[in-house]
Design an enzyme around this catalytic site. Structure first.
Site, PDB file in Angstrom:
ATOM      1  N   GLY A   1       0.818  -1.209   0.000  1.00 57.87           N
ATOM      2  CA  GLY A   1       0.000   0.000   0.000  1.00 57.87           C
ATOM      3  C   GLY A   1       0.852   1.259   0.000  1.00 57.87           C
ATOM      4  O   GLY A   1       2.013   1.222  -0.402  1.00 57.87           O
TER       5      GLY A   1
ATOM      6  N   LEU B   1       0.375   3.668  -2.013  1.00 58.65           N
ATOM      7  CA  LEU B   1       0.689   3.509  -3.438  1.00 58.65           C
ATOM      8  C   LEU B   1       1.170   4.811  -4.074  1.00 58.65           C
ATOM      9  O   LEU B   1       0.711   5.893  -3.726  1.00 58.65           O
ATOM     10  CB  LEU B   1      -0.552   2.997  -4.181  1.00 58.65           C
ATOM     11  CG  LEU B   1      -1.098   1.658  -3.696  1.00 58.65           C
ATOM     12  CD1 LEU B   1      -2.355   1.288  -4.465  1.00 58.65           C
ATOM     13  CD2 LEU B   1      -0.052   0.551  -3.814  1.00 58.65           C
TER      14      LEU B   1
ATOM     15  N   HIS C   1       4.317   1.903  -8.049  1.00 53.06           N
ATOM     16  CA  HIS C   1       3.383   0.767  -8.032  1.00 53.06           C
ATOM     17  C   HIS C   1       2.519   0.744  -9.300  1.00 53.06           C
ATOM     18  O   HIS C   1       2.198  -0.319  -9.834  1.00 53.06           O
ATOM     19  CB  HIS C   1       2.452   0.859  -6.814  1.00 53.06           C
ATOM     20  CG  HIS C   1       3.145   0.804  -5.487  1.00 53.06           C
ATOM     21  ND1 HIS C   1       3.274   1.906  -4.667  1.00 53.06           N
ATOM     22  CD2 HIS C   1       3.737  -0.219  -4.823  1.00 53.06           C
ATOM     23  CE1 HIS C   1       3.908   1.563  -3.564  1.00 53.06           C
ATOM     24  NE2 HIS C   1       4.205   0.290  -3.627  1.00 53.06           N
TER      25      HIS C   1
ATOM     26  N   GLN D   1      12.075  -3.590  -9.901  1.00 52.99           N
ATOM     27  CA  GLN D   1      13.534  -3.684  -9.812  1.00 52.99           C
ATOM     28  C   GLN D   1      14.065  -2.817  -8.666  1.00 52.99           C
ATOM     29  O   GLN D   1      15.169  -3.025  -8.179  1.00 52.99           O
ATOM     30  CB  GLN D   1      14.152  -3.249 -11.149  1.00 52.99           C
ATOM     31  CG  GLN D   1      15.663  -3.214 -11.202  1.00 52.99           C
ATOM     32  CD  GLN D   1      16.310  -4.587 -11.087  1.00 52.99           C
ATOM     33  OE1 GLN D   1      15.674  -5.603 -11.376  1.00 52.99           O
ATOM     34  NE2 GLN D   1      17.558  -4.628 -10.654  1.00 52.99           N
ATOM     35  N   LYS D   2      13.258  -1.867  -8.207  1.00 52.94           N
ATOM     36  CA  LYS D   2      13.626  -1.044  -7.042  1.00 52.94           C
ATOM     37  C   LYS D   2      14.115  -1.920  -5.887  1.00 52.94           C
ATOM     38  O   LYS D   2      15.056  -1.595  -5.197  1.00 52.94           O
ATOM     39  CB  LYS D   2      12.403  -0.221  -6.623  1.00 52.94           C
ATOM     40  CG  LYS D   2      12.380   0.289  -5.209  1.00 52.94           C
ATOM     41  CD  LYS D   2      13.019   1.616  -5.115  1.00 52.94           C
ATOM     42  CE  LYS D   2      12.970   2.286  -3.770  1.00 52.94           C
ATOM     43  NZ  LYS D   2      12.500   1.567  -2.630  1.00 52.94           N
ATOM     44  N   ASP D   3      13.427  -3.058  -5.681  1.00 52.87           N
ATOM     45  CA  ASP D   3      13.814  -4.002  -4.632  1.00 52.87           C
ATOM     46  C   ASP D   3      14.563  -5.155  -5.292  1.00 52.87           C
ATOM     47  O   ASP D   3      14.059  -6.283  -5.387  1.00 52.87           O
ATOM     48  CB  ASP D   3      12.567  -4.475  -3.883  1.00 52.87           C
ATOM     49  CG  ASP D   3      11.875  -3.330  -3.163  1.00 52.87           C
ATOM     50  OD1 ASP D   3      12.271  -3.009  -2.050  1.00 52.87           O
ATOM     51  OD2 ASP D   3      10.956  -2.724  -3.751  1.00 52.87           O
TER      52      ASP D   3
ATOM     53  N   LYS E   1      11.199   6.406  -6.414  1.00 52.91           N
ATOM     54  CA  LYS E   1       9.910   6.548  -5.714  1.00 52.91           C
ATOM     55  C   LYS E   1       9.814   5.462  -4.654  1.00 52.91           C
ATOM     56  O   LYS E   1      10.166   4.302  -4.912  1.00 52.91           O
ATOM     57  CB  LYS E   1       8.760   6.388  -6.690  1.00 52.91           C
ATOM     58  CG  LYS E   1       8.766   7.424  -7.786  1.00 52.91           C
ATOM     59  CD  LYS E   1       7.485   8.189  -7.791  1.00 52.91           C
ATOM     60  CE  LYS E   1       7.474   9.168  -8.967  1.00 52.91           C
ATOM     61  NZ  LYS E   1       6.473  10.199  -8.803  1.00 52.91           N
ATOM     62  N   SER E   2       9.352   5.857  -3.483  1.00 55.30           N
ATOM     63  CA  SER E   2       9.212   4.905  -2.383  1.00 55.30           C
ATOM     64  C   SER E   2       8.148   5.393  -1.418  1.00 55.30           C
ATOM     65  O   SER E   2       8.018   6.599  -1.192  1.00 55.30           O
ATOM     66  CB  SER E   2      10.548   4.771  -1.640  1.00 55.30           C
ATOM     67  OG  SER E   2      10.361   4.093  -0.414  1.00 55.30           O
TER      68      SER E   2
ATOM     69  N   ARG F   1       8.393   5.174   1.580  1.00 60.24           N
ATOM     70  CA  ARG F   1       9.101   5.731   2.742  1.00 60.24           C
ATOM     71  C   ARG F   1       9.614   7.157   2.495  1.00 60.24           C
ATOM     72  O   ARG F   1      10.087   7.800   3.430  1.00 60.24           O
ATOM     73  CB  ARG F   1      10.260   4.816   3.148  1.00 60.24           C
ATOM     74  CG  ARG F   1       9.792   3.498   3.747  1.00 60.24           C
ATOM     75  CD  ARG F   1      10.922   2.695   4.367  1.00 60.24           C
ATOM     76  NE  ARG F   1      10.442   1.599   5.182  1.00 60.24           N
ATOM     77  CZ  ARG F   1      10.324   0.326   4.780  1.00 60.24           C
ATOM     78  NH1 ARG F   1      10.667  -0.004   3.552  1.00 60.24           N
ATOM     79  NH2 ARG F   1       9.885  -0.611   5.597  1.00 60.24           N
TER      80      ARG F   1
HETATM   81  P1  AMP Z   1       6.081  -2.166  -1.602  1.00 61.66           P
HETATM   82  O1  AMP Z   1       4.680  -1.649  -1.459  1.00 61.66           O
HETATM   83  O2  AMP Z   1       7.129  -1.191  -1.194  1.00 61.66           O
HETATM   84  O3  AMP Z   1       6.259  -3.535  -0.996  1.00 61.66           O
HETATM   85  O4  AMP Z   1       6.299  -2.358  -3.167  1.00 61.66           O
HETATM   86  C1  AMP Z   1       5.436  -3.187  -3.902  1.00 61.66           C
HETATM   87  C2  AMP Z   1       6.058  -3.438  -5.251  1.00 61.66           C
HETATM   88  O5  AMP Z   1       6.238  -2.203  -5.932  1.00 61.66           O
HETATM   89  C3  AMP Z   1       7.437  -4.090  -5.140  1.00 61.66           C
HETATM   90  O6  AMP Z   1       7.558  -5.079  -6.160  1.00 61.66           O
HETATM   91  C4  AMP Z   1       8.364  -2.939  -5.371  1.00 61.66           C
HETATM   92  O7  AMP Z   1       9.616  -3.316  -5.900  1.00 61.66           O
HETATM   93  C5  AMP Z   1       7.574  -2.111  -6.367  1.00 61.66           C
HETATM   94  N1  AMP Z   1       8.037  -0.729  -6.349  1.00 61.66           N
HETATM   95  C6  AMP Z   1       8.084   0.101  -5.281  1.00 61.66           C
HETATM   96  N2  AMP Z   1       8.642   1.275  -5.622  1.00 61.66           N
HETATM   97  C7  AMP Z   1       8.972   1.185  -6.940  1.00 61.66           C
HETATM   98  C8  AMP Z   1       9.599   2.056  -7.877  1.00 61.66           C
HETATM   99  N3  AMP Z   1      10.019   3.266  -7.531  1.00 61.66           N
HETATM  100  N4  AMP Z   1       9.778   1.618  -9.139  1.00 61.66           N
HETATM  101  C9  AMP Z   1       9.385   0.369  -9.505  1.00 61.66           C
HETATM  102  N5  AMP Z   1       8.782  -0.498  -8.668  1.00 61.66           N
HETATM  103  C10 AMP Z   1       8.580  -0.105  -7.402  1.00 61.66           C
END
Ligand code: AMP
Length: 280
Positions: A31, A33, A37, A148-150, A184-185, A187
Site C-alpha cells: 500500500g 501507493l 506501483h 527492480q527497485k527491490d 519513488k518509495s 518511505r
Molecule cells: P512495496 O509496497 O514497497 O512492498 O512495493 C510493492 C512493489 O512495488 C514491489 O515489487 C516494489 O519493488 C515495487 N516498487 C516500489 N517502488 C517502486 C519504484 N520506484 N519503481 C518500480 N517499482 C517499485
C-alpha cells in the site's frame, strides 16, 4: 473494482474469472501507493486480462525495531488510485486472515538473503517469501509483477520460483524515479525538506560508480567515488554500498558483464534503498 478482505471471497472472485478463461496478474504491495506501483499495474494490464493487487503490510518482514507500526496506511486512497489505473480487485486482508496460526512452517530464504538488506534486516526475506508464497497460492496468477527497485527481493523471489518449480512467470519492472533521480518509495514521506533535497545524491552516486567502472577503474575505486558522493548528504550513514554480478548477487569477477550497484543509506532516520543495473 472489487475490494476483498476475506480469502474465501478472493477465491470465489477468482473462480468466476477463471471460469471465463481470463488470465490473472498479481501485483503484491504494502500500500501507500505511488506511481512506482502504478507502473507495475500498467504492465500487468498489458500482459493479463485481470489484475489483482494485494495491499498488505506484512508483519513478518519487519524487524522488532523497524517501522511496522509507523508504515503509512491509507486503504481508501490506495483503492481509489488502484481503481483509476484499472486494477480489477484489491485484496487487503487483515493480519489474522493471513496468519491465523502463530507458529507454523516457515520458509528460509537462503544465501542471497544473508547479505545487503538481509544483513541489516535479519529474517526480512524469510518474511517476504512467506507472504509471497501465500499470495501465489491464493491467487494462482499467470504472472506476478515486482519492481527492480527491490533488486535483492527480485533475485530471491526468482530463485524461489525456479528452485520450487512454481507455475508462474515473474515480471520485473524498471525503477520509477522522481525527476531528480530519487527512486519513488512509500518511505519518501518520512523525509523532511532538507533530507528530500539531498536524497537524489544516492542515485547520482550509483551512476558515478557505474561511470568509473565503465571508464576502466576497478570496483574498489568506483565504490570509493560513490561513497565520497554519499558522504555529502548531511546526517547520512551508509548501510551498504556494493557492486555485484546481476542477477546472481555474487562477487563481481573480472569477466562479469552484467552488474548491479546497490546502496542502502540512512538519510536522517529514513533508510532508503536504490540500485542500477548495467553492462560493464
Ligand atoms: P512495496 O509496497 O514497497 O512492498 O512495493 C510493492 C512493489 O512495488 C514491489 O515489487 C516494489 O519493488 C515495487 N516498487 C516500489 N517502488 C517502486 C519504484 N520506484 N519503481 C518500480 N517499482 C517499485
Amino acid at each position: 473494482m472489487q475490494r476483498l478482505t476475506r480469502i474465501a471471497d478472493l477465491r470465489q472472485w477468482l473462480a468466476h474469472a477463471r471460469s471465463q478463461g481470463k488470465t490473472i496478474a498479481l501485483v503484491p504491495t504494502m500500500g501507500a501507493l505511488h506511481t512506482g506501483h502504478m507502473a507495475l499495474v500498467e504492465n500487468a494490464r498489458r500482459h493479463c486480462d485481470l489484475v489483482v493487487m494485494s495491499v498488505f503490510v506484512n508483519p513478518r518482514q519487519f524487524g522488532p525495531n523497524e517501522d511496522f507500526d509507523a508504515y503509512p496506511r491509507d486503504l481508501d486512497a490506495d483503492c481509489a488510485l488502484a481503481q483509476a489505473h484499472g486494477v480489477d480487485a484489491v485484496f487487503a486482508p487483515s493480519t489474522e486472515e493471513m496468519y491465523p496460526h502463530a507458529a507454523g512452517p516457515l520458509i528460509i530464504a537462503g544465501r542471497q538473503a544473508n547479505m545487503l538488506c538481509g544483513a541489516s534486516r535479519p529474517g526480512h526475506f524469510d518474511g517476504v517469501l512467506q507472504v509471497v508464497c501465500k499470495l501465489f497460492n491464493l491467487v494462482q496468477p499467470d504472472r506476478a509483477f515486482f519492481g527492480q527497485k527491490d533488486a535483492q527481493q527480485v533475485a530471491i523471489i526468482q530463485t524461489f520460483v525456479r528452485d520450487y518449480n512454481l507455475p508462474l512467470e515473474i515480471c520485473v519492472i524498471p525503477v520509477v524515479r522522481e525527476d531528480d533521480g530519487l527512486a519513488k518509495s512509500s518511505r519518501n514521506v518520512y523525509l523532511n525538506a532538507e533530507e528530500r533535497a539531498h536524497a537524489p545524491a544516492i542515485h547520482a552516486a550509483l551512476q558515478l560508480c557505474r561511470e568509473r567502472l565503465q571508464a576502466g577503474f576497478g570496483p574498489d575505486a568506483a565504490l570509493h567515488a560513490a561513497r565520497a558522493h554519499i558522504a555529502g548528504i548531511p546526517d547520512s550513514r551508509i548501510d551498504y554500498l556494493e557492486l555485484l554480478a546481476w542477477p546472481d548477487l555474487l562477487a563481481l569477477g573480472d569477466d562479469e558483464s552484467s552488474c548491479i550497484a546497490l546502496a542502502a543509506v540512512y538519510v536522517g532516520r529514513t533508510r532508503l534503498i536504490d540500485n542500477i543495473t548495467f553492462q560493464r
